[in-house]
Design a protein around this motif. Structure first.
Motif, mmCIF file in Angstrom:
data_model
loop_
_atom_site.group_PDB
_atom_site.id
_atom_site.type_symbol
_atom_site.label_atom_id
_atom_site.label_comp_id
_atom_site.label_asym_id
_atom_site.label_seq_id
_atom_site.Cartn_x
_atom_site.Cartn_y
_atom_site.Cartn_z
ATOM 1 N N HIS A 113 0.941 -1.202 -0.147
ATOM 2 C CA HIS A 113 -0.081 -0.010 0.010
ATOM 3 C C HIS A 113 0.802 1.521 -0.155
ATOM 4 O O HIS A 113 1.876 1.446 0.854
ATOM 5 N N TYR A 114 0.564 2.106 -0.987
ATOM 6 C CA TYR A 114 1.197 3.542 -0.960
ATOM 7 C C TYR A 114 0.419 4.688 -1.454
ATOM 8 O O TYR A 114 -0.458 4.368 -1.752
ATOM 9 N N TYR A 115 0.985 5.758 -0.954
ATOM 10 C CA TYR A 115 0.249 6.866 -1.492
ATOM 11 C C TYR A 115 1.389 7.839 -2.047
ATOM 12 O O TYR A 115 2.445 8.026 -1.440
ATOM 13 N N PHE A 116 0.699 8.779 -2.800
ATOM 14 C CA PHE A 116 1.588 9.705 -3.534
ATOM 15 C C PHE A 116 0.997 11.249 -3.270
ATOM 16 O O PHE A 116 -0.426 11.199 -3.698
ATOM 17 N N VAL A 117 1.677 12.101 -2.865
ATOM 18 C CA VAL A 117 1.178 13.614 -2.673
ATOM 19 C C VAL A 117 1.290 14.391 -3.845
ATOM 20 O O VAL A 117 2.375 14.488 -4.313
ATOM 21 N N ILE B 95 -5.418 1.765 -8.558
ATOM 22 C CA ILE B 95 -4.916 3.218 -8.121
ATOM 23 C C ILE B 95 -6.259 3.897 -7.930
ATOM 24 O O ILE B 95 -7.373 3.981 -8.579
ATOM 25 N N ASN B 96 -6.249 4.554 -6.778
ATOM 26 C CA ASN B 96 -7.305 5.430 -6.301
ATOM 27 C C ASN B 96 -6.808 6.785 -6.706
ATOM 28 O O ASN B 96 -6.029 7.525 -6.000
ATOM 29 N N TYR B 97 -7.808 7.125 -7.796
ATOM 30 C CA TYR B 97 -7.417 8.520 -8.356
ATOM 31 C C TYR B 97 -7.955 9.590 -7.185
ATOM 32 O O TYR B 97 -7.322 10.643 -7.040
ATOM 33 N N ASP B 98 -9.227 9.148 -6.601
ATOM 34 C CA ASP B 98 -9.474 9.941 -5.449
ATOM 35 C C ASP B 98 -9.578 8.860 -4.411
ATOM 36 O O ASP B 98 -9.651 7.691 -4.404
ATOM 37 N N PRO B 99 -9.068 9.511 -3.161
ATOM 38 C CA PRO B 99 -9.051 8.522 -1.994
ATOM 39 C C PRO B 99 -10.600 8.206 -1.883
ATOM 40 O O PRO B 99 -11.616 8.724 -1.783
ATOM 41 N N PRO B 100 -10.650 6.801 -1.296
ATOM 42 C CA PRO B 100 -12.128 6.234 -0.991
ATOM 43 C C PRO B 100 -12.729 7.013 0.275
ATOM 44 O O PRO B 100 -12.119 7.681 0.898
ATOM 45 N N ILE B 101 -14.041 6.927 0.230
ATOM 46 C CA ILE B 101 -14.784 7.749 1.205
ATOM 47 C C ILE B 101 -14.601 7.261 2.568
ATOM 48 O O ILE B 101 -14.638 8.038 3.666
ATOM 49 N N ASP B 102 -14.348 5.914 2.763
ATOM 50 C CA ASP B 102 -13.958 5.532 4.108
ATOM 51 C C ASP B 102 -13.182 4.140 3.919
ATOM 52 O O ASP B 102 -12.975 3.598 2.888
ATOM 53 N N ALA B 103 -12.974 3.675 5.225
ATOM 54 C CA ALA B 103 -11.779 2.610 5.304
ATOM 55 C C ALA B 103 -12.762 0.977 4.566
ATOM 56 O O ALA B 103 -11.806 0.333 3.909
ATOM 57 N N PHE C 89 -4.349 12.914 6.037
ATOM 58 C CA PHE C 89 -4.767 12.555 7.215
ATOM 59 C C PHE C 89 -5.798 11.313 6.723
ATOM 60 O O PHE C 89 -5.844 10.351 7.626
ATOM 61 N N ILE C 90 -6.551 11.094 5.647
ATOM 62 C CA ILE C 90 -7.131 10.111 5.507
ATOM 63 C C ILE C 90 -6.392 8.659 5.261
ATOM 64 O O ILE C 90 -6.624 7.805 5.835
ATOM 65 N N MET C 91 -4.952 8.857 4.695
ATOM 66 C CA MET C 91 -4.272 7.548 4.485
ATOM 67 C C MET C 91 -3.905 7.153 6.012
ATOM 68 O O MET C 91 -4.047 5.922 6.580
ATOM 69 N N ARG C 92 -3.454 8.216 6.966
ATOM 70 C CA ARG C 92 -3.206 7.812 8.477
ATOM 71 C C ARG C 92 -4.369 7.423 9.145
ATOM 72 O O ARG C 92 -4.240 6.196 9.954
ATOM 73 N N LYS C 93 -5.731 7.613 8.933
ATOM 74 C CA LYS C 93 -7.025 7.082 9.556
ATOM 75 C C LYS C 93 -6.922 5.789 8.996
ATOM 76 O O LYS C 93 -7.538 4.902 9.761
ATOM 77 N N PHE C 94 -6.897 5.470 7.694
ATOM 78 C CA PHE C 94 -7.147 3.910 7.080
ATOM 79 C C PHE C 94 -5.830 3.125 7.759
ATOM 80 O O PHE C 94 -6.342 1.938 7.870
ATOM 81 N N ASN C 95 -4.770 3.610 8.047
ATOM 82 C CA ASN C 95 -3.606 2.678 8.713
ATOM 83 C C ASN C 95 -4.009 2.136 10.233
ATOM 84 O O ASN C 95 -4.124 1.138 10.335
ATOM 85 N N ARG C 96 -4.832 3.126 10.799
ATOM 86 C CA ARG C 96 -5.220 2.839 12.285
ATOM 87 C C ARG C 96 -6.477 1.807 12.154
ATOM 88 O O ARG C 96 -6.533 0.872 12.811
ATOM 89 N N GLU C 97 -7.894 2.163 11.276
ATOM 90 C CA GLU C 97 -8.842 1.416 11.070
ATOM 91 C C GLU C 97 -8.371 0.001 10.450
ATOM 92 O O GLU C 97 -9.222 -0.782 11.164
ATOM 93 N N LEU C 98 -7.565 0.198 9.579
ATOM 94 C CA LEU C 98 -7.640 -1.411 8.803
ATOM 95 C C LEU C 98 -6.413 -2.117 9.336
ATOM 96 O O LEU C 98 -5.902 -3.337 9.169
ATOM 97 N N GLY C 99 -5.512 -1.476 10.185
ATOM 98 C CA GLY C 99 -4.209 -2.243 10.774
ATOM 99 C C GLY C 99 -3.306 -2.610 9.690
ATOM 100 O O GLY C 99 -2.509 -3.470 9.720
#
Length: 448
Positions: A219-223, A315-323, A352-362
């Motif tokens: 899992h990766y994200y690009f800013v 590839i998520n062109y837009d970040p998903p709305i939730d985990a 912050f969405i990526m950090r949130k998914f990290n926590r919620e999905l482990g």
């Protein structure tokens, strides 16, 4: 220690041999857990991440318990989308054909008249979408009096797509002592309530409940800046060069634009629309499956239940709305233990969405940057290259300021070359800091 095989789980020799023909010899964890209780006729709720073999976990015992001598529907499988239903029909025919089992798909979007005609051949296994199955039950073309097992695959997706009422009506039409099997990657409160209401002492199966995405996934994200997202997408695709990838967008109205721009860049893309007719969707998906299309642009609704064999990247062109949506998107790749990659493009404000998914999905979604033709960790890339800046790699870098010139207007003021400009800069700076402050505070004179 004896290893688990399909035969030791209770699957007959003919089905085990058929599986071996397709290279399937060892049961996955969810298959090993689910097959025995389903064969025993127990109600089952199986929760397992996408891509773990849930389809065969219920399909094998369902096929084995069908009597081909009895004409008429004996088993019913419900799926949330046309594509998933078609896939289940394909698998059912593959393993049920040698047993003389008739399989019929009752799928919304197809001609109901033809389906009614095919029901006259009395198929034993019905696979369908909830709306169409309910429709044919209510006009008394589909008889439920012999149906002993009802499977709802991806039950949470069925509810998300508005099928809860259809499922309830279908259950009401069946025998009171029918067997129920619900499968899903996640279990919502609505699903839990239905289980409590409809199931009789269900066997609950949870495979790695804390691991909601395939373990083999990276899992990766690009800013990047919003205006540079398409260019970042181009660069990511060019760098990793996947055979095929699904590109997810959040808004259906953006599908055509993203598709057109990707094709303009020479990336061979096609969009799949949730409201497209069956023939169009089938044509687009077949081209993608066969590798004639490199990128499939899709929304969450359009891609529900898609199973593309060997897909290596989403590839998520837009970040998903939730985990939960991240789970379903990422689950299109890395299936059945294969490697895969999920990449998300975000702006600075969306990290912050990526950090949130990290926590919620482990899981660990790591930041990466493209610079100098290589993918690097942000610490190893120059600071101004993190947001998709174009330098040697071909992004959109800021131009370096000419040597010898002051870096800002305020610097000019300090150098004595423009007092008025310096005052204007101070005023703007003060306004920026006061943004959002109450009026009395904005108008308060400065100290001294």
């Amino acid at each position: 220690m004896t290893s688990t095989t399909f035969h030791t789980l209770g699957i007959t020799e003919d089905l085990s041999s058929r599986l071996a023909e397709f290279g399937i010899v060892t049961p996955s964890p969810v298959q090993a857990e689910a097959i025995p209780p389903i064969l025993e006729g127990k109600d089952v709720l199986a929760t397992s991440q996408t891509g773990t073999g849930k389809t065969l976990a219920y399909l094998l015992p369902v096929l084995q318990s069908i009597d081909p001598e009895i004409k008429g529907a004996q088993k019913l499988i419900l799926a949330p989308t046309q594509e998933l239903a078609v896939q289940i029909v394909r698998e059912s025919e593959r393993y049920g054909e040698t047993r003389g089992i008739g399989v019929l798909g009752l799928i919304g979007g197809a001609a109901a008249k033809r389906q009614i005609e095919k029901l006259k051949s009395h198929p034993q296994l019905i696979v369908g979408t909830p709306g169409r199955v309910r429709e044919l039950i209510e006009i008394r073309k589909l008889k439920m009096h012999q149906v002993t097992t009802i499977v709802v695959d991806e039950v949470d997706q069925v509810f998300n797509l508005g099928g809860a009422g259809d499922v309830d009506r279908i259950l009401r039409s069946a025998l009171r002592d029918r067997q129920l099997v619900f499968l899903s990657a996640t279990v919502s409160p609505e699903t839990a309530e239905l289980v409590k209401k409809e199931m009789d002492q269900p066997v609950e199966i949870g495979i790695d409940p804390e691991q909601r995405t395939p373990s083999a996934l990276e899992h990766y994200y690009f800013v990047t800046e919003e205006r540079d997202k398409l260019d970042m997408l181009r660069r990511v695709v060019r760098h990793y060069n996947p055979d095929r990838a699904i590109v997810f967008v959040n808004a259906t109205e953006d599908l055509a634009e993203v598709e057109a721009k990707l094709n303009y860049l020479g990336l061979n893309a096609a969009a799949i629309y949730g409201d497209a007719d069956k023939m169009t969707r089938s044509r687009v998906l077949n081209a993608f499956r066969e590798g004639r299309t490199k990128l499939l642009v899709a929304s969450d609704v359009a891609a529900r239940g898609l199973d593309i064999e060997g897909l290596g990247m989403v590839i998520n062109y837009d970040p998903p709305i939730d985990a939960e949506h991240y789970t379903h998107r990422a689950g299109r790749t890395g299936r059945m233990g294969r490697s895969g990659m999920a990449i998300t493009l975000v702006t600075d404000r969306q990290t912050f969405i990526m950090r949130k998914f990290n926590r919620e999905l482990g899981i660990s979604i790591e930041e990466r940057a493209l610079y100098g033709g290589k993918v690097r960790t942000p610490r190893s890339a120059p600071p101004d290259r993190r947001s998709g800046a174009r330098g040697p790699a071909g992004g959109t870098a800021r131009k370096d300021k000419p040597a010898g010139k002051p870096a800002s207007i305020s610097a000019q003021g300090k150098a004595g070359g423009g007092k008025a400009s310096g005052e204007r800069q101070s005023e703007r700076e003060r306004d920026r800091k006061n943004k959002g402050a109450p009026k009395w505070l904005k108008n308060k004179p400065p100290r001294g």
